[in-house]
Design a protein around this motif. Structure first.
Motif, PDB file in Angstrom:
ATOM      1  N   GLU A  72      -3.885  -0.606  -3.323  1.00  0.00           N
ATOM      2  CA  GLU A  72      -4.253  -1.982  -3.038  1.00  0.00           C
ATOM      3  C   GLU A  72      -5.238  -2.542  -4.063  1.00  0.00           C
ATOM      4  O   GLU A  72      -5.275  -3.748  -4.322  1.00  0.00           O
ATOM      5  CB  GLU A  72      -4.863  -2.101  -1.631  1.00  0.00           C
ATOM      6  CG  GLU A  72      -3.896  -1.760  -0.517  1.00  0.00           C
ATOM      7  CD  GLU A  72      -3.948  -0.280  -0.132  1.00  0.00           C
ATOM      8  OE1 GLU A  72      -3.912   0.012   1.065  1.00  0.00           O
ATOM      9  OE2 GLU A  72      -4.031   0.560  -1.056  1.00  0.00           O
ATOM     10  N   ALA A  73      -6.061  -1.663  -4.663  1.00  0.00           N
ATOM     11  CA  ALA A  73      -7.078  -2.116  -5.615  1.00  0.00           C
ATOM     12  C   ALA A  73      -6.442  -2.698  -6.883  1.00  0.00           C
ATOM     13  O   ALA A  73      -7.063  -3.512  -7.567  1.00  0.00           O
ATOM     14  CB  ALA A  73      -8.015  -0.973  -5.977  1.00  0.00           C
ATOM     15  N   GLY A 111      -3.357  12.459  -4.860  1.00  0.00           N
ATOM     16  CA  GLY A 111      -3.244  11.613  -3.676  1.00  0.00           C
ATOM     17  C   GLY A 111      -3.060  10.161  -3.992  1.00  0.00           C
ATOM     18  O   GLY A 111      -2.111   9.747  -4.648  1.00  0.00           O
ATOM     19  N   GLU A 112      -4.059   9.370  -3.550  1.00  0.00           N
ATOM     20  CA  GLU A 112      -3.921   7.918  -3.567  1.00  0.00           C
ATOM     21  C   GLU A 112      -4.249   7.284  -4.914  1.00  0.00           C
ATOM     22  O   GLU A 112      -3.890   6.151  -5.156  1.00  0.00           O
ATOM     23  CB  GLU A 112      -4.837   7.317  -2.497  1.00  0.00           C
ATOM     24  CG  GLU A 112      -4.432   7.649  -1.071  1.00  0.00           C
ATOM     25  CD  GLU A 112      -3.250   6.813  -0.614  1.00  0.00           C
ATOM     26  OE1 GLU A 112      -3.082   5.697  -1.123  1.00  0.00           O
ATOM     27  OE2 GLU A 112      -2.497   7.297   0.241  1.00  0.00           O
ATOM     28  N   GLY A 113      -4.967   7.970  -5.791  1.00  0.00           N
ATOM     29  CA  GLY A 113      -5.480   7.333  -7.000  1.00  0.00           C
ATOM     30  C   GLY A 113      -4.395   6.964  -8.008  1.00  0.00           C
ATOM     31  O   GLY A 113      -3.329   7.578  -8.055  1.00  0.00           O
ATOM     32  N   ARG A 162     -10.485  -7.859  -8.398  1.00  0.00           N
ATOM     33  CA  ARG A 162     -10.446  -6.957  -9.550  1.00  0.00           C
ATOM     34  C   ARG A 162     -10.945  -7.674 -10.798  1.00  0.00           C
ATOM     35  O   ARG A 162     -10.548  -8.803 -11.070  1.00  0.00           O
ATOM     36  CB  ARG A 162      -9.023  -6.450  -9.776  1.00  0.00           C
ATOM     37  CG  ARG A 162      -8.929  -5.302 -10.762  1.00  0.00           C
ATOM     38  CD  ARG A 162      -7.484  -4.955 -11.052  1.00  0.00           C
ATOM     39  NE  ARG A 162      -6.925  -5.787 -12.116  1.00  0.00           N
ATOM     40  CZ  ARG A 162      -5.661  -5.686 -12.554  1.00  0.00           C
ATOM     41  NH1 ARG A 162      -4.838  -4.811 -11.991  1.00  0.00           N
ATOM     42  NH2 ARG A 162      -5.228  -6.468 -13.517  1.00  0.00           N
ATOM     43  N   GLU A 163     -11.774  -6.977 -11.570  1.00  0.00           N
ATOM     44  CA  GLU A 163     -12.312  -7.579 -12.792  1.00  0.00           C
ATOM     45  C   GLU A 163     -11.406  -7.258 -13.974  1.00  0.00           C
ATOM     46  O   GLU A 163     -11.057  -6.100 -14.203  1.00  0.00           O
ATOM     47  CB  GLU A 163     -13.721  -7.056 -13.061  1.00  0.00           C
ATOM     48  CG  GLU A 163     -14.393  -7.718 -14.256  1.00  0.00           C
ATOM     49  CD  GLU A 163     -15.786  -7.194 -14.517  1.00  0.00           C
ATOM     50  OE1 GLU A 163     -16.450  -7.687 -15.453  1.00  0.00           O
ATOM     51  OE2 GLU A 163     -16.213  -6.267 -13.788  1.00  0.00           O
ATOM     52  N   ASN A 164     -11.053  -8.282 -14.724  1.00  0.00           N
ATOM     53  CA  ASN A 164     -10.220  -8.117 -15.918  1.00  0.00           C
ATOM     54  C   ASN A 164     -11.037  -8.415 -17.174  1.00  0.00           C
ATOM     55  O   ASN A 164     -12.057  -9.113 -17.129  1.00  0.00           O
ATOM     56  CB  ASN A 164      -9.014  -9.053 -15.880  1.00  0.00           C
ATOM     57  CG  ASN A 164      -7.973  -8.601 -14.875  1.00  0.00           C
ATOM     58  OD1 ASN A 164      -7.863  -7.417 -14.573  1.00  0.00           O
ATOM     59  ND2 ASN A 164      -7.217  -9.546 -14.341  1.00  0.00           N
ATOM     60  N   HIS A 165     -10.567  -7.896 -18.308  1.00  0.00           N
ATOM     61  CA  HIS A 165     -11.214  -8.195 -19.582  1.00  0.00           C
ATOM     62  C   HIS A 165     -11.059  -9.679 -19.916  1.00  0.00           C
ATOM     63  O   HIS A 165     -10.034 -10.294 -19.627  1.00  0.00           O
ATOM     64  CB  HIS A 165     -10.598  -7.354 -20.696  1.00  0.00           C
ATOM     65  CG  HIS A 165     -11.034  -5.925 -20.678  1.00  0.00           C
ATOM     66  ND1 HIS A 165     -12.319  -5.535 -20.991  1.00  0.00           N
ATOM     67  CD2 HIS A 165     -10.361  -4.786 -20.384  1.00  0.00           C
ATOM     68  CE1 HIS A 165     -12.416  -4.211 -20.895  1.00  0.00           C
ATOM     69  NE2 HIS A 165     -11.245  -3.736 -20.522  1.00  0.00           N
ATOM     70  N   SER A 221       0.853  -1.184   0.000  1.00  0.00           N
ATOM     71  CA  SER A 221       0.000   0.000   0.000  1.00  0.00           C
ATOM     72  C   SER A 221       0.890   1.235   0.000  1.00  0.00           C
ATOM     73  O   SER A 221       2.114   1.142   0.117  1.00  0.00           O
ATOM     74  CB  SER A 221      -0.914   0.005   1.228  1.00  0.00           C
ATOM     75  OG  SER A 221      -0.133   0.181   2.414  1.00  0.00           O
ATOM     76  N   ARG A 222       0.255   2.404  -0.116  1.00  0.00           N
ATOM     77  CA  ARG A 222       1.048   3.633  -0.095  1.00  0.00           C
ATOM     78  C   ARG A 222       1.739   3.838   1.253  1.00  0.00           C
ATOM     79  O   ARG A 222       2.682   4.619   1.363  1.00  0.00           O
ATOM     80  CB  ARG A 222       0.159   4.835  -0.411  1.00  0.00           C
ATOM     81  CG  ARG A 222      -0.176   4.984  -1.887  1.00  0.00           C
ATOM     82  CD  ARG A 222       1.034   5.445  -2.672  1.00  0.00           C
ATOM     83  NE  ARG A 222       1.483   6.753  -2.295  1.00  0.00           N
ATOM     84  CZ  ARG A 222       1.022   7.894  -2.818  1.00  0.00           C
ATOM     85  NH1 ARG A 222       0.101   7.842  -3.761  1.00  0.00           N
ATOM     86  NH2 ARG A 222       1.491   9.060  -2.428  1.00  0.00           N
TER      87      ARG A 222
END
Length: 864
Positions: A280-281, A219-221, A287-290, A61-62
């Motif tokens: 973390e995302a 920031g975090e994005g 997480r959804e992938n193609h 994480s950050r």
């Protein structure tokens, strides 16, 4: 807008639509499951092995890297895919930039003990089941979440992060020469924005960097990137070897790239959401992938989505491994992609092989009818001229009564071959006209050749060009030259020119490759054995017309199908600089204009040392006809070469418009047959297939006839003075059959080789074994001082030079033959001068001694 004519052509000629690729075929059954920690595990593949190393129990994480790294493990999956083997490591390293090189897994940086690392280690599994670790020079600073690849003998590292708290992204490109580790790392400023988790892969002589994640300014994005960058040291046109390629249609993020075939990159693990709020995302197992496998074609700079595939919506990583057999598919040392999917429970990985199945064009009855008619005509020519042969002069030089224009066309058709019909369009399709534009420099040497040198050879009434070498340098040089010629023709030239179209047609139509080789070889053997040089020359005239007409027809068909027609053709080809004729840089890894200009005189002597060409100028009635044939041989090359160049450009434009119509698993040399078999209707496809077959047979028949001529003239008649014409004619036919059989065998053998470029392979073989022979003729024709010792020095010295250039330098392959010529000419002259020159009678053998035969029209038959 398209013109009405082009619209009409498109409607009439493409009623069946366009064939394209089908989605990958999976083979998960033999590959077992594996337990491994999922965060930051490195996955690499190599020769019959897949390695997985590292992994963290929790996501970074950050706030910083994970402190508890857990136990370090290295997993290996062998080629038989029976089980995973586990090996303990002294330290657990995650998020390293890892590659496999010479059987070892090299880990660059990464996360260990809660911090980014600067260590670089090469891991090798040894026979006792342990892992041997070699520590390589450390990075200039700690680095994690980067990407690495081996390019041009160097380990190149891009992207990554030095620290998460505070956030410090890497803005450098690090390079380490794997052959000179003592030099340590070098670094340069990155030409693209910094990022974490990019993908890096070496393919088609370039390093490609794609995707990654970039933090927002607030920031975090984090934002997933879609830009692609290419790094190419060879042939760069500026001091900056980096170039931006076409961006992907959607953000790639931490895409996992793998190579397919010779020119495709494909990727999985592509996020559906292009922005995330927290670091973390990015690593989340939810997480959804193609579901797609995304394809990028390096040559046309285009993206294409394959159909949906099961499993890759999960967290995935991909690599390649080299296998020889796998569950119903039999390959020969083939790179096969493997996708590893982390299952939702986070504890298991499923490994899945990826196979691509491209649609093949169907050869119908009408196509077979066209091909069959052509083959029947060729056999008829052999039968027709067999009735007219009375002696070896008829068989070898057509009774010296062949029209000069037919000899010129035949010489051009022989020189063209399948290399011209397939490899040159493929070469232009890959690059630009600069690879073949040097041919235009040949006009001046051809004129000099026709005026000064052809009269000498023609007045000598040669059957074999190597007869001249004996007159000038002695019997040993003659026999060495004749033996080298026959070996190169059978092992190299005949095999390549038959293999290339056979493999291409088999790949794109489904016709058995060995059937293609045997049929083309047998038909050529039949009419060449029966009719000798006369059937060869007149079949070449027909084949030349088919090649030229087929190429012109193909240009119109391609432009008719491209969206936007001729305007798009010009716009796209100009945008991508496909019309560049000459390379004016000083990069010797490219076909630079200056050296080509220096080497241009070698073209004339390459022609003089070419047995098939000398047979044709010997087959015309007199010196003046031989001069005309020499000049028009070059002039006929212009329309053929231009047509093939434009075909290559047209194919580039077409497949840029329709990137999904390329089979990613096929060699680049098959691009022309792919268009023919996949995009043309019945009948038209058969006609162009005939064009490719004709290109191969026009060279094959000449090679067989030339080998027979050289064997009978330079060996049999040379040592058996009492040989009768009947014996010579019978032996010539036997040798023709034998050389044909050996040539077919050579073609079958070469089919097992993965040739990136047939044109390059062919030039390399010729330059190595025959590169010095043109210099022998130059020495003999231009210098009175050289002798047999100088001839030997030129010949063997050129072999050594070319071997050194091919093995230890990056000099471009187009320059090999010219380099061999210049070196052999210089070295042979110096050695001849130092050893006292020659004292034999040179009357009629050099440009300075033309007293002999001045009034001779060249109608007499030759002896040996």
């Amino acid at each position: 807008m398209r013109t009405p004519i082009i619209v009409l052509l498109s409607t009439l000629l493409f009623p069946l639509g366009l064939l394209g690729n089908q989605i990958a075929q999976f083979d998960p059954a033999p590959l077992p499951e594996l337990s491994v920690q999922s965060y930051g595990a490195s996955v690499v593949g190599g020769d019959r092995v897949i390695l997985i190393s590292g992994g963290l129990p929790d996501s970074p994480s950050r706030a910083g890297f994970v402190q508890d790294a857990g136990e370090g493990m290295l997993y290996r999956l062998k080629e038989d895919a029976s089980e995973w083997e586990a090996f303990s490591l002294a330290e657990n390293v995650a998020f390293s930039a890892s590659v496999i090189h010479e059987g070892r897994m090299i880990q660059v940086g990464g996360i260990g003990s809660g911090a980014a690392l600067d260590q670089v280690a090469a891991l090798e599994i040894i026979e006792d089941g342990s892992v041997r670790t070699e520590i390589l020079p450390a990075l200039p600073e700690p680095l994690a979440m980067a990407a690495a690849a081996v390019h041009d003998g160097k380990l190149v590292v891009v992207g990554g992060v030095h620290s998460l708290d505070p956030l410090i992204l890497n803005e450098q490109v690090f390079e380490l020469s794997l052959a000179e580790l003592e030099l340590g790392w070098t670094q340069r400023d990155s030409q693209f924005p910094p990022r974490i988790l990019p993908a890096a892969v070496t393919h088609l002589n370039r390093l490609v960097v794609a995707g990654g994640w970039t933090p927002d300014s607030a920031g975090e994005g984090w934002h997933a990137r879609s830009d692609i960058w290419s790094f190419r040291t060879e042939g760069s046109q500026s001091t900056d070897p980096w170039a931006a390629l076409m961006e992907a249609p959607e953000p790639l993020g931490d895409v996992s790239l793998f190579s397919v075939g010779q020119s495709h990159l494909m990727g999985v693990n592509i996020p559906v959401e292009s922005t995330v709020e927290r670091l973390e995302a990015i690593f989340s197992e939810d997480r959804e992938n193609h579901h797609i496998v995304k394809s990028y074609h390096i040559i046309t700079d285009e993206w294409y989505n394959f159909d949906q595939a099961e499993g890759i919506e999960n967290k995935t990583a991909a690599t390649n491994w080299k296998v020889t057999e796998r569950t119903g598919f039999k390959t020969i040392s083939k790179q096969v992609p493997v996708v590893l999917s982390w299952l939702p429970d986070g504890e298991r990985i499923e490994a899945t092989e990826l196979w691509f199945d491209a649609a093949k064009g169907r050869v119908g009855f009408l196509d077979y009818l066209v091909v069959g008619f052509y083959l029947a005509v060729m056999i008829y020519l052999g039968l027709y001229y067999a009735k007219k042969e009375k002696n070896s002069a008829d068989y070898f030089v057509g009774g010296r009564n062949v029209p000069w224009w037919a000899a010129a066309i035949s010489a051009q058709a022989t020189g063209a071959s399948a290399i011209t019909m397939m490899a040159i369009p493929a070469l232009v399709y890959m690059e630009s006209l600069r690879y073949v534009g040097y041919i235009l420099l040949g006009i001046i040497p051809v004129i000099i050749n026709a005026i000064f040198f052809i009269p000498i050879l023609r007045r000598l009434n040669l059957f074999s060009v190597y007869e001249y070498l004996e007159k000038r340098f002695g019997i040993v040089v003659r026999l060495c030259g004749a033996l080298a010629f026959m070996t190169t023709q059978i092992v190299g030239r005949m095999g390549v020119v038959v293999m290339l179209p056979a493999m291409a047609l088999s790949a794109v139509t489904g016709i058995n490759v060995y059937a293609c080789i045997v049929v083309a070889g047998l038909v050529s053997m039949i009419y060449t054995t029966l009719g000798g040089i006369s059937s060869v020359i007149w079949s070449d005239v027909i084949q030349f017309a088919i090649m030229l007409g087929g190429a012109i027809l193909c240009i119109f068909l391609v432009i008719a199908r491209v969206d936007g027609g001729f305007g798009t053709f010009l716009d796209v080809s100009s945008t991508y600089n496909k019309w560049q004729l000459f390379e004016f840089s000083f990069d010797l890894t490219q076909p630079v204009f200056y050296l080509l200009l220096i080497f241009a005189p070698a073209i004339s002597f390459q022609t003089l040392s070419d047995q098939p060409f000398v047979q044709r100028i010997s087959a015309v009635k007199d010196v003046k006809s031989a001069q005309k044939a020499t000049l028009w041989n070059f002039l006929w090359a212009v329309p053929v070469q231009i047509a093939m160049w434009v075909v290559g450009i047209a194919l580039f434009v077409f497949f840029k418009d329709y990137p999904g119509k390329l089979d990613p698993t096929l060699a680049t040399d098959t691009v022309f047959p792919q268009f023919i078999a996949g995009q043309l209707p019945a009948g038209i496809m058969g006609l162009l297939i005939v064009g490719i077959i004709a290109a191969a047979m026009s060279t094959l028949d000449s090679s067989m006839n030339s080998v027979a001529t050289v064997f009978v003239t330079d060996f049999y008649k040379r040592f058996k003075k009492s040989a009768t014409e009947r014996q010579c004619l019978r032996l010539a036919r036997i040798i023709t059959v034998l050389s044909g059989v050996l040539g077919i065998g050579s073609a079958i053998l070469i089919t097992t080789m993965n040739l990136v470029s047939a044109q390059e392979t062919f030039v390399r073989i010729l330059a190595l074994f025959l590169g010095g022979f043109p210099a022998l003729f130059a020495l003999g024709l231009l210098s009175r001082r050289t002798n047999s010792i100088g001839g030997f020095a030129a010949l063997f010295g050129s072999v050594g030079l070319v071997y050194w250039l091919q093995t230890y330098t990056s000099v471009h392959w187009v320059l090999f033959q010219g380099s061999a010529f210049v070196f052999a000419l210089t070295f042979g002259y110096i050695v001849g001068w130092l050893t006292g020159g020659t004292r034999k009678d040179l009357t009629g053998l050099t440009v300075w001694d033309l007293n002999m035969h001045k009034g001779n029209t060249g109608n007499a038959d030759s002896g040996s």
